[in-house]
Structure formats: structure tokens, C-alpha cells
Design an enzyme around this catalytic site. Structure first.
Site, PDB file in Angstrom:
ATOM      1  N   CYS A  98       0.834  -1.203   0.000  1.00 30.49           N
ATOM      2  CA  CYS A  98       0.000   0.000   0.000  1.00 30.49           C
ATOM      3  C   CYS A  98       0.869   1.253   0.000  1.00 30.49           C
ATOM      4  CB  CYS A  98      -0.993  -0.042   1.169  1.00 30.49           C
ATOM      5  SG  CYS A  98      -2.343   1.133   0.965  1.00 30.49           S
ATOM      6  N   HIS A 229      -3.537  -5.613   1.161  1.00 30.83           N
ATOM      7  CA  HIS A 229      -2.841  -5.844   2.434  1.00 30.83           C
ATOM      8  C   HIS A 229      -2.833  -7.331   2.782  1.00 30.83           C
ATOM      9  CE1 HIS A 229      -2.467  -1.612   3.843  1.00 30.83           C
ATOM     10  NE2 HIS A 229      -3.504  -1.433   3.035  1.00 30.83           N
ATOM     11  N   GLU A 231      -1.121  -8.521   5.132  1.00 25.13           N
ATOM     12  CA  GLU A 231      -1.003  -8.602   6.597  1.00 25.13           C
ATOM     13  C   GLU A 231      -2.338  -8.331   7.285  1.00 25.13           C
ATOM     14  OE1 GLU A 231      -0.241  -6.055   4.810  1.00 25.13           O
ATOM     15  OE2 GLU A 231      -1.035  -4.332   5.902  1.00 25.13           O
TER      16      GLU A 231
END
Lengths: 273, 1006
Positions: A98, A229, A231
Site C-alpha cells: 500500500c 494488504h 497482513e
């Protein structure tokens, strides 16, 4: 060797904000991760030598003021004095997610055609929708790409959370080279056709990215940036449809985003330890 | 010579901001522009050479792929509108740019104002009048911005002139003596003219204090200037006014109330806050060891186990948001983030919530003077909280919008934050903090400007068309984020002993509050870092400039503290120290400018005495025939503003940062239908989570605030229960936050007495139902004066007009769910599942969405009398049984019918899940006038719609035994909602996709 843990540096500060989940993700993936303020890295760039993976995280470095990632890219570019390029030359891995991806393209770390790591040739600019959005998207990794991070990832769902994620390539044959060299490691797909989404296929392509590119690597395949993302999908219960997946017997043991972190950690363990 | 750098898109590049603006101009103003393009302008106030400018363009401001640097005159357009902040308004982009430019050209550039930024809008195909309307009504807010509208031919080759940027103020700090030995009238004039919001009784207390012989003597003995003896300084008067403001002191909530019922029975209430809110919480605190702190600190604190405590707080930022929606809202969310950082020794904000009450965004009538269009307020408020939350990396968990035209004049903007911190930090309990005598008083974060002066006293007054523009602040998320990260680091290194937020009242409140720990302080206002010259000492001490915290630092640690601050790019300045002198002592250089007795400041004022008289208003009961086509009525109900999807805005909030989100604001097969409550993990590698929900319904206040309060308490608890948590006890955590937004203006009128009675009744319900459900409030806030006063022109005559919001209580519930994998969502999951209604339905349609809908069609206001009630004993039985059934895994989906009742709730569950429902109204447990529409749309409380797999029905029914429930139908593979009425015929047979489209359509793209 299998029990050795690669080391991941997670710089933070100035409005970056995904440090906790990123560090947790790498720890789950079998690495040691340190969260360090970027100013501490700048005051001793030599610390990079102790690490195998540099993780540039999401957030709003400098508030995305002027252009997302731009001011932070300059900070890294001019105040680390080329330490990142050296890191790459040493065969190590860099990933940007990002805001980290935005920072990498503004720096020139991606796509770095012909190893030109300091020239911006593509950009990530305002979404066609004109706004920040948080939504889960369907992605497909390019199985022909050299990208270390997306190996065997196949089709995967992850959230995007950005306002400036539309990939645009500059003049000349930048886009052709990206495709030829298979640097387009990750694409947004249309879940109904399972094919790469059209650029105008909103919301499957959430931002209008050229060729629906969601992630890009450099020619070495070790340097990678992505808008979604990984994560944010570490727990199987992060998925918006986890109840349905469970009912269908398809709930994974761990969040599938972890595959991406594990790829980097596996590579580092094999090649760098 | 300042330089301008103008950045535009290259030809052929899309301009999403311009395109979306083009649409807005059309939809909002009805103006069809040929094209709208945007450009960014940076004005750098420094002497730069051509080469330096070029390198800045190339390396900083211009994107080489999509952008180029241009001149004002370049490009095709008819009108150029340039919008820039007025001098002195916080400009975070300018600040970042100044830092970046300064580093690149190696020159000193003032970070406050050294670079100003503006936006250019290039518009073609319209006339001057239209361009001016667009500038004034859409692109700029004159409170904070200047807009220049120039025709193409008005722009010379040199471009448009650079505006004078200097604040133009000479720095001549002045302290005035205020003579209080004057008549009562004069005292009130001083209060009014100074926006002090002090009553006569309070002014007289201050007057008396200034005259005390002992006070005068002491002032003389410490060498105070003789002109200040027997008088107060303007600094002192301001400090006292801040400390005494309704905003800081909650005088109404703490006052003594003389309450009379309709039947004449009179009761004296010794403070609503103490008796109705705090007392039930204290009783429960004795039983629930998990409550650590309630109503003591900047936020309530709860022990959620595993070594973690949660800090929780919800604020309102109503008045500022009415004037500058963006600035008001972003400071609202950043402000409540700081409350969390100021809770205990400092918690980290993790999750945000919002709630807004707005006027009709489709409002098409003329606007009253000084009032912004509701759609503009709505857009600005959303954008502010979106920027504030997203840029701070805090995930949004819950958000709602309520619409009523009365909120068009005074919107309500609730901003809340949930934070976490370790239970012990450096081997000390993290909820405890205390400044010690000798500790330094250190201000950390942003600098002080004129922004936000009188915010606290202003919000304690009514809003009117001349409200002070200085009350407006703009938030700077990044300055705050840097400060926050730094302070958490400093916390973990044990570098400070106490911390609090600089919010309302600025330094006067933060230092004044912390000085209570040691009973005194001495500070030097001259040391405070300022944004620009020209601030008076009184302005420095009360300014509410944002992004600041005050900490107490042991002198032995100040070196390490300031060094770390420097390394993190954060400003930290010691202004003085805490003492045990019993005095609040402020200097400006070597001159004493304030010297106040601490006891006088905090305890020297009498309590307010208030009168409350309740009067029931009997309304005509709406009489109308049941409509023929209930299917189309259901579609209309789903499309109503208060019921419809808010997805377009909601998606713009990051609800997943930190990766802890489990039940998101969106659920269902397409992940696009709003959930009843949300769930987030309480930490990585944990199984347990926090359930977050809310209840709100100001419309019920039109009948009785008692049942309004009871209903919203029930709603919030019910939403949480539906998601899979349990009612609280010694082990199970469920707590609440109360936020009262009321409409008190003149307290000494019949109207004031009635509104006070409404407040009393809401509080009585709060006490009653918190005790009944055994749910403690741990934090709360009130905003009492949500009244707008202005003028309206009717037939050429100007008349005064007062508009009061409906009394509004937001009740927010949090609960711990032991295992997030057991959470349940509202969407149906499998065809063949049985559909149950739990709880009883009555013909409680008073102030319902259905009556409002029927009334609107008949062009009359329909309210009715039969407001939904709450039977806590029955509700608790149902809730406990459902919790147990969910824990056993018997429930596929659970949904709480609220606005629009069973009809709306069934439709939502069906279209969220992508299956149909067949249901029979004859089976619904119902007491009341036998009408299909009443059963469908009654808003009775304490009910659920639950689906259960057929194999588990008997076990489920066994568990529900002893509660009112019924199996009313089945989930079907066909995608239709099919409802059989009391007459045995099908009264609704609608395609769920069509219903979903109605629900989604109203605010799509808005």
C-alpha cells in the site's frame, strides 16, 4: 538451517501505521521482525546489514500530502544515501504494501527496469472512483512471474484500503516491458470469470489500474510492491465470508495472506542464511 | 519574492476529483459545466532561484508520469476558481511541504505558513454568476477559506497575484485588568462580550473573590502589578471561565433539580449525573472486578484479561461541525483519540466509532442565514472523520447516521475511540498516574495559534448566525500521529508520570486539572511555542489549537524526554512545574499574569438549581387504512433515509487496519449489508474479541424521553447479544457509554422546564435499565445547548426563529466475546433453515418510521402515542436464552429489528444472505390492533429474527422455553420474500434483489 529465522526490518514513523500486524505476520511466518523508527534507521543505515527483508508498510506517511508516498520516498532516497539499493544488490528482499508500494514507485525501486532503482517510471495515482475505499478484492498471482513473494499464491482475496492505487505507466514502452518481463506479479480479477478484470471493471478493479495490476516486482523478483494488504488476512476469521467458508468446509487454518509473508521468509531462509 | 508552483494533470490523464466534482455541481447546484479540471498550487514564501524551483517541481511536487507544472493561464477554461486557507488556519499539507522544501533547498522555511497550498478549479461552459455560486456554495467555506473567481481574460501572463500571507500582527503582548466592582448589568456585559458563558451568580462569585482582602494582600506580596490588585487580569478571567464552562464542568448534569411529575408529585434530585448515571455504575463496580475506572479519567477503563486493559470514550463535536464540517469533525475524532492517549498513563487508540445526526441531504428549500446545506455538512463531516481516522491508522468499528430536519441547523457529531494498554507499565498499574510537586509541566505536539479560542465556552452557548469563527479548528492527523507514537514510546520508557489532553480550554484546563494532583503550578506562557506572532497571553492559555498533550516529567528525565521527542520529530516544551503552593500561577516572562487560588477555581462556585416540569402531550392517534400493496410499502420503507444503506460513505473508512477485524461493518454474501454490531480481536494471537454496538432513536423523544432512553439502551444491548456475547456478570464483560445531546436554551421558561423534565426522564430510564440489565456506564458526555437561533424571512418580514434538536441519547455498548469464531451475523445462511421471531410484538408504532412514512404521503406529521416500551425481565430471559443458543452453535443468523420492524429486518436478513424467506404473520407473538402493516412495521423492543438449521430446531426451542418466541417461517432457495398475512393470503411477495436495490439506491453515490 530450517530452524534459523530470517530477520525483517519494519521501519515506522511519520504516519505509517501497519507496523504491528506486519511484524506479527512475519513472526507467524517464521522470521524475527523489529519495528524501528525510520529516523533511527536514518541515523545508522548500517543496521540494514543485520536484516534480510526490508518491509515498507502501509499507512499515511506524511499524510500522503503532495502525493502519496512522495515525501517519504525522498526521505529514504536522499537520507539513506543508497543503502536500500545496496540492500537489493546484496541479494536481499524488499516489499512494500500500500503506502509502502507507493513509496517504492515514487522512489523508483519499482519496476526498476534495467536496474534503474532511482527513476520513477510508473506511478500510483488517484483511484478512478475519486475516493479512498476499503473493500476485499479478488486477486490472481502471475504464475509466470519471477516474483519471489507471489510464488504458488494463485487466487487469493485480500482487502484494499487506499485512495491512490491506480497504477499508470509513463511514456515509452514501460508497460510493454513490465508485461514482457512478467513484472506484473499480481492482478485484480473478476470473480465470476476468474480472469483478469478489465480496467473499467469496478469494483473488481477497485481503482482503474492499468492492466488491473495490483502488484509489481523488479526484474530480480526479490523486490515487490502490492496495493492489497496481505497482513490484514492473518487470521482465517479476517475474511468477510468466514462463516460461509466454514460451513462449506473451506475455512483455512491460517489467514491466506500469510502465504505472501511466508514466501519472502522461505526465500530468505534458503538463500540468505 | 514568494514563488508559486502550479501542478496540473497532463493532457489525456484523468482527473477523478474534477470528474466527481462535475457530478456534484450538477446534482447539488443543478449547473451543467462542460468540464471541470483541478490543479494544486504551492506558494513558497522564500527567495528561491529558477534552478531551485525546477528541482522542487521535478523531485517533489510534480508526478513525472501523470502531471506537469503549468502557469495559471495555461489550459482551456472559462473560469479559474482558486481556494486557499485564510492565514492562520492550520494547513497540514503546507506544513509537510515546508519541511520537505526546507530540506531540499537547504533553507530555513517556516513550517507554519512558509508554504501555503491552494486548489484551482478550472471550469468551462458556465457564466460568472454560476462560477461564483460554485465557489461560495460548494468549493469554499468562508469561515476558513478565501475563494477567488477569475475569468480567463482577467488573468495576466504573470498569473494571478499572490495573496498577502503574513498575519500582519505586531507582537505586543498585553494583559488587561478587568474591574469587577461594577453593576450586575455590567458583569453580564463582561461575560457576554468576552464569550465567557458565565452566569450572573458565577460572575458575582468571581467579583467577590477579586475583592477579598486576603487575596489582594497575597497578590501584592508576590509582586503582582498594582493595576491587578482588587481586579482580575483578563488571563485569570478567561481561565476561570474555561474551568467553569458547561463543557468542562457539566453544571446542568451536576445541578440540583426540582422535578415535578404530570400529577404534581415533586422530587428533589441531587444531581442527575450522581444519582442516575454514576450511582448505578458504582453499585455494579462493587460486583464487577473488571471495571477499573468509571467517570474518573479522560476515558473509562476496563480489564479485558490477558494483561490488557481497554480505555473507551465517546465525544461530541457538534457546534464546530456546524460552522466548518470538515474541521469540526476531524478535530472531533482526533480529540477523542487524545482522550484515550490521556487515559491512565496513556492508551493507544485502536478502534474508532462515529455517529451523526443530520438534516435531510435532499433538502430543497431555501437555507437560513449562516446555515450550510445538510448535504454539505454531511460530506464535510464524513470527510473529516475519514481523514482523521484513516490517517491515524485507527480502524473504524461502528458508524451510523440519523436524519431529521431539526438536525439541519445543529448537526450532532459523535466521535468515539477504544484504546488498549498493558495492565501494568514499568511494573506500575497503568490506569494510575499522578504529577508530583517539582515535576515539569511539558507541552507536547503542535504549536499554539488563535484557532479554537473559546471552543469550550462557545459550545456551552447556543449557536447563532454570528458565532465566532475562531472557534473553528482544523486537525492535523500526522502531527498527532507522530506525537502519539512518541508518547507511547516515552510511556514505555517511564519518562513521564502523568498525562492529559489539551482539549477544551487548552492549557488552562490541562495544566489546571493536573495541578490538582499537587495542588498548584507555576508556568511561563512566554515559553509556549506559537504558530505565529501576535497572540495575547490570555489567548495562549485558552487556545484550543489541536494535537497537544500535557505531561508531567520528573526533572531528572527531562533530558531523555526532549531528546527522544527530537528524534521523533515532535516538539516538547517545558512551560513550568507543578507545585504544592495551592495556587495556579502563570507568568509571561517575569510578569505574573494569573494567580488564582486552586480551591476557588475548582470548588468555589455554587451548584446550579434547576426546575423541571413534566407534561404529557396527548397526540391524535393516526387513523388510516392498511395500504393495499404492502410489498411496495416495504420497498419504500427500505429506501427511507433512516433505514437505507450508507455504504457509499462507510466504505471510505478504513475498518481493517491493524488486522483485527472479524465481524465488519459489512456482512452478507456480498459483504455489503450493515451488521448489527461488529467484532474485533482484542489482540494478535488471542481468541477473544470486543463486540461494539450502539442504540439511538431521537424520534421517540417526540413522545417520551423515558421510553426513548429505555429503547436505545435495549437496542444497543440487543445488537451486541445478536452478535454473540452475553449479558454481564462477574466474569462476562459488557459495559456502556452514555452521550446526551440536549436542547436546553433558557432554563427559566416553561419550555426550559419541560426540556429539563425530558432530561430527568431520560436519566431515570437510564438508571432503571442500567440497573435492570446490570450494564454499567463507564464513561459519558453531555452537550446541552443544541439550539439554533436565527432569523427567517417570511413574506418580506424578518422573524426570529429558534430550532431545537430532538433530545438524543446515544447509548453505546461494548462486550467481550470469549471466542470470536462463535460470532453470528444477521444474514441468513442456508435454505431450509427455520425462521424464528423472539420476543413479543405490540402495536407500538408511536414515532415509528412507518407512521412517518404514512404521514409524509398524506402530507401531515404522524407521530402517535404508542412509543415502544421495554420489559427488562422478559428481555433478559430472551437474551440469556439466545446467548446460550449461540454459544452452542445452534444459530445461523440473528438480526435485531429496529427501524421498520420485522418487515425491514426480514428483508435485510434475506437479501444479505441471498436467499428468500417465507413467513406467516399469524404466527408472530403479537398483542394489539390486528393489522398486517402494524405487525410488519411495529418497532417493539427486545426482539430478534433468528434462523436455525432444521436439524437443530428442537434443541433451540428447548433452550428458548419460557420465553416468548415463535417459528414463523423458513429460509427458501427461491429469492423471494413471501409473507402471509392475518387473513391467510400472501401480502408481500417481493424479489429480494429488488428490495436490496431499493435499500441501496437512496444514498448511492452520496
Amino acid at each position: 538451517m530450517a530452524d534459523k529465522r530470517p530477520r525483517v526490518l519494519v521501519p515506522t514513523g511519520y504516519g505509517l501505521n501497519c507496523e504491528e500486524e506486519t511484524a506479527y505476520g512475519y513472526r507467524l511466518a517464521g522470521a524475527d521482525a523489529d519495528i524501528v523508527h525510520i529516523n533511527d534507521v536514518i541515523s545508522s543505515p548500517k543496521m540494514l546489514e543485520d536484516y534480510h527483508i526490508l518491509a515498507l508498510i502501509g499507512g499515511f506517511a506524511d499524510g500522503d500530502h503532495i502525493a502519496s508516498g512522495k515525501v517519504h520516498a525522498n526521505r529514504l532516497k536522499y537520507r539513506l544515501g543508497g543503502a536500500i539499493e545496496e540492500f537489493i544488490e546484496n541479494g536481499k528482499l524488499v516489499i512494500g504494501v500500500c503506502n509502502g508500494f507507493q513509496t517504492m514507485v515514487k522512489y523508483g525501486l519499482l519496476p526498476a527496469i534495467d536496474n534503474r532503482y532511482r527513476t520513477e517510471t510508473v506511478t500510483l495515482t488517484y483511484n478512478d472512483s475519486g475516493k479512498f475505499e476499503d473493500r476485499w478484492v479478488h486477486l490472481l498471482a502471475n504464475s509466470d512471474s519471477k516474483c519471489v513473494w507471489t510464488r504458488n499464491v494463485g487466487a487469493i482475496s485480500l482487502p484494499v484500503r487506499h485512495g491512490e492505487g491506480k497504477l499508470r505507466a509513463g511514456s515509452g514502452d514501460v508497460m510493454e516491458t513490465i508485461v514482457e518481463e512478467k513484472l506484473d506479479a499480481l492482478h485484480y480479477i473478476n470473480p465470476h470469470t476468474q480472469e483478469i478484470a478489465k480496467e473499467s471493471d469496478y469494483p473488481y478493479n477497485p481503482n482503474g489500474s492499468a492492466m488491473s495490476i495490483a502488484g509489481l516486482c523488479d526484474p530480480t523478483g526479490r523486490v515487490f510492491g502490492m496495493m492489497p494488504h496481505w497482513e490484514a488476512y492473518l487470521s482465517p476469521y479476517n475474511h468477510p465470508l468466514w462463516q460461509r467458508l466454514r460451513a462449506a468446509g473451506k475455512l483455512p487454518e491460517q489467514g491466506l495472506g500469510l502465504k505472501i509473508g511466508m514466501n519472502g521468509v522461505e526465500y530468505a531462509r534458503e538463500k540468505l542464511l | 519574492m514568494p514563488s508559486r508552483i502550479i501542478v496540473g494533470f497532463r493532457d489525456g490523464e484523468s482527473d477523478p476529483l474534477g470528474s466527481s466534482l462535475e457530478k456534484t455541481i450538477r446534482n447539488f447546484l443543478g449547473i451543467n459545466a462542460e468540464s471541470v479540471r483541478t490543479r494544486r498550487v504551492y506558494t513558497i514564501y522564500a527567495d528561491l532561484g529558477r534552478e531551485e524551483i525546477e528541482s522542487l517541481e521535478k523531485d517533489l511536487f510534480v508526478d513525472p508520469v501523470t502531471e506537469c507544472s503549468v502557469r495559471d493561464i495555461d489550459g482551456r477554461f472559462d473560469w479559474l476558481i482558486e481556494v486557499e486557507y485564510k492565514p492562520g488556519v492550520t494547513n497540514p499539507v503546507g506544513k509537510t511541504a515546508a519541511e520537505a522544501v526546507s530540506r531540499m533547498v537547504n533553507k530555513e522555511i517556516d513550517i507554519e505558513g512558509g508554504v501555503s497550498t491552494s486548489l484551482q478549479y478550472l471550469i468551462s461552459g458556465i457564466g460568472r454568476g454560476e462560477a461564483q455560486a460554485i465557489a461560495a456554495r460548494l468549493l469554499s467555506n468562508q469561515v476558513i477559506e478565501n475563494a477567488r473567481v477569475l475569468g480567463r481574460e482577467e488573468i495576466g501572463a504573470d498569473g494571478i497575484p499572490i495573496l498577502q500571507q503574513d498575519m500582519g500582527m505586531e507582537h505586543r503582548p498585553e494583559v488587561k485588568a478587568v474591574d469587577l466592582a461594577v453593576s450586575d448589568e455590567k458583569l453580564m456585559e463582561i461575560s457576554r462580550n468576552g464569550v465567557l458563558a458565565l452566569s450572573l451568580a458565577e460572575m458575582k462569585v468571581i467579583q467577590k473573590y477579586s475583592q477579598y482582602g486576603s487575596v489582594i494582600k497575597e497578590r501584592e506580596s508576590i509582586g503582582m502589578d498594582s493595576q491587578f490588585l482588587g481586579k482580575l487580569t483578563d488571563v485569570e478571567l478567561e481561565v476561570v471561565a474555561q474551568t467553569q464552562s458547561e463543557h468542562c464542568k457539566h453544571k446542568i448534569f451536576n445541578g440540583i433539580v426540582n422535578y415535578a411529575e404530570q400529577n404534581g408529585v415533586v422530587e428533589v434530585i441531587d444531581g442527575l449525573f450522581g444519582t442516575c448515571i454514576k450511582a448505578p455504575a458504582r453499585e455494579l463496580m462493587g460486583r464487577y472486578k473488571w471495571i477499573i475506572s468509571a467517570f474518573d479519567d479522560n476515558a473509562g477503563i476496563v480489564d479485558v484479561g490477558g494483561g490488557i486493559v481497554v480505555a473507551d470514550k465517546i465525544e461530541t463535536h457538534n457546534a464546530p461541525s456546524a460552522l466548518d464540517p470538515y474541521g469540526g469533525a476531524i478535530t472531533g475524532i482526533l480529540g477523542v483519540n487524545r482522550d484515550i492517549l490521556g487515559a491512565g498513563i496513556g492508551a493507544r487508540p485502536m478502534f474508532n466509532v462515529f455517529g451523526y445526526c443530520f438534516g435531510d441531504p435532499f433538502h430543497s428549500k431555501a437555507l437560513m442565514g449562516g446555515v450550510l446545506h445538510p448535504a454539505r455538512i454531511r460530506n464535510g463531516v464524513h470527510r473529516g472523520v475519514i481523514d482523521g481516522g484513516n490517517q491515524s491508522g485507527i480502524a473504524l468499528m461502528d458508524g451510523f447516521e440519523v436524519f431529521d430536519e431539526r438536525f439541519g441547523f445543529r448537526p450532532l457529531v459523535y466521535c468515539g475511540t477504544i484504546g488498549t494498554m498493558p495492565k501494568t507499565v514499568n511494573a506500575r498499574q497503568s490506569d494510575l498516574k499522578k504529577a508530583m510537586p517539582g515535576d515539569l509541566a511539558v507541552m507536547v505536539g503542535g504549536r499554539i495559534g488563535k484557532d479554537g479560542i473559546h471552543g469550550a465556552t462557545f459550545s456551552s452557548a447556543e449557536l447563532n448566525k454570528d458565532s465566532p469563527v475562531q472557534a473553528v479548528q482544523i486537525g492535523d492527523s500526522i502531527t498527532q500521529k507522530k506525537m502519539l507514537d512518541f508518547l507511547i514510546e516515552a510511556r514505555d520508557r517511564g519518562l513521564y508520570s502523568s498525562i492529559t489532553d489539551n482539549g477544551a480550554g487548552g492549557l488552562s484546563s490541562s495544566i489546571g486539572e493536573m495541578a490538582k494532583d499537587t495542588n498548584g503550578c507555576i508556568i511561563d506562557l512566554k515559553k509556549a511555542p506559537l504558530k505565529y506572532r501576535g497572540l495575547m497571553p490570555w489567548e495562549i492559555i485558552v487556545s484550543e489549537s489541536q494535537e497537544r498533550m500535557t505531561v508531567a516529567v520528573d526533572p531528572s528525565k527531562i533530558g531523555e524526554f526532549t531528546e527522544l521527542a527530537g528524534l521523533r520529530g515532535v516538539e516538547a516544551t517545558a512551560l513550568g512545574r507543578f507545585t504544592d503552593s495551592g495556587r495556579f500561577h502563570a507568568m509571561y516572562g517575569d510578569m505574573t499574569v494569573a494567580y488564582l487560588d486552586m480551591d476557588f477555581m475548582h470548588k468555589g462556585f455554587p451548584r446550579m438549581e434547576l426546575v423541571a416540569r413534566w407534561k404529557e402531550v396527548a397526540r391524535e392517534e393516526p387513523r388510516f387504512l392498511q395500504p393495499d400493496d404492502l410489498g411496495s410499502v416495504l420497498e419504500c420503507m427500505l429506501a427511507r433515509l433512516n433505514i437505507c444503506s450508507k455504504e457509499y460513505k462507510m466504505r471510505q473508512y478504513d475498518h481493517e487496519v491493524k488486522g483485527l477485524s472479524i465481524v465488519k461493518p459489512f456482512v452478507g454474501k456480498q459483504a455489503d449489508v450493515s451488521s448489527d454490531a461488529t467484532v474485533a480481536l482484542l489482540g494478535y494471537a488471542r481468541k477473544d474479541g470486543l463486540v461494539v454496538s450502539h442504540g439511538i432513536n431521537p424520534h421517540y423523544s417526540d413522545i417520551d424521553t423515558y421510553w426513548m432512553a429505555a429503547s436505545v439502551i435495549d437496542e444497543a444491548i440487543r445488537r451486541a447479544i445478536a452478535t454473540g456475547c452475553k449479558l454481564p456478570d462477574e466474569d462476562n464483560i459488557m459495559y456502556a457509554l452514555d452521550n446526551f445531546c440536549w436542547n436546553l436554551s433558557s432554563l427559566d421558561s416553561d419550555d426550559g422546564h419541560f426540556k429539563m423534565a425530558q432530561l430527568v426522564r431520560a436519566n431515570k430510564a437510564l438508571a432503571e435499565y442500567c440497573r435492570a440489565f446490570k450494564v454499567p456506564c463507564i464513561s459519558g458526555k453531555d452537550s446541552m445547548k443544541n439550539v439554533w437561533r436565527g432569523e427567517e424571512t417570511i413574506d418580506g418580514k424578518t422573524v426570529e426563529k429558534t430550532i431545537s434538536i430532538p433530545p438524543t441519547l446515544l447509548f453505546s455498548v461494548r462486550a467481550r466475546i470469549e471466542d470470536v469464531s462463535k460470532a453470528v451475523t444477521m444474514d441468513v445462511k442456508n435454505d431450509g433453515d427455520a425462521v424464528y421471531v423472539l420476543g413479543e410484538t405490540y402495536d407500538e408504532l408511536g414515532a415509528s418510521e412507518y407512521f412517518a412514512y404514512v404521514g409524509e404521503k398524506a402530507a401531515e406529521k404522524m407521530v402517535g402515542n404508542n412509543v415502544p416500551k421495554v420489559d427488562a425481565v422478559k428481555a433478559i430471559k430472551t437474551y440469556s436464552a439466545l446467548s446460550a443458543a449461540i454459544e452452542k452453535g445452534l444459530v445461523s443468523s440473528a438480526h435485531t429489528p429496529t427501524l421498520g420492524g420485522l418487515g425491514v429486518a426480514m428483508a435485510q436478513s434475506a437479501f444479505a444472505g441471498g436467499y428468500g424467506i417465507e413467513a406467516d404473520l399469524r404466527k408472530v407473538p403479537y398483542l394489539g390492533e390486528r393489522r398486517d402493516d402494524y405487525i410488519l412495521f411495529s418497532q417493539s423492543n427486545s426482539r430478534f429474527i433468528v434462523t436455525v438449521p432444521s436439524t437443530k430446531c428442537s434443541e433451540f426451542e428447548g433452550m428458548m422455553d419460557g420465553t416468548a418466541y415463535a417459528r414463523i417461517g423458513t429460509v427458501t432457495r427461491s429469492t423471494r420474500l413471501k409473507v402471509t398475512g392475518l387473513g391467510g393470503t400472501v401480502v408481500i411477495d417481493s424479489d429480494i434483489q429488488a428490495l436490496k436495490e431499493s435499500w441501496k439506491g437512496t444514498l448511492e453515490g452520496m
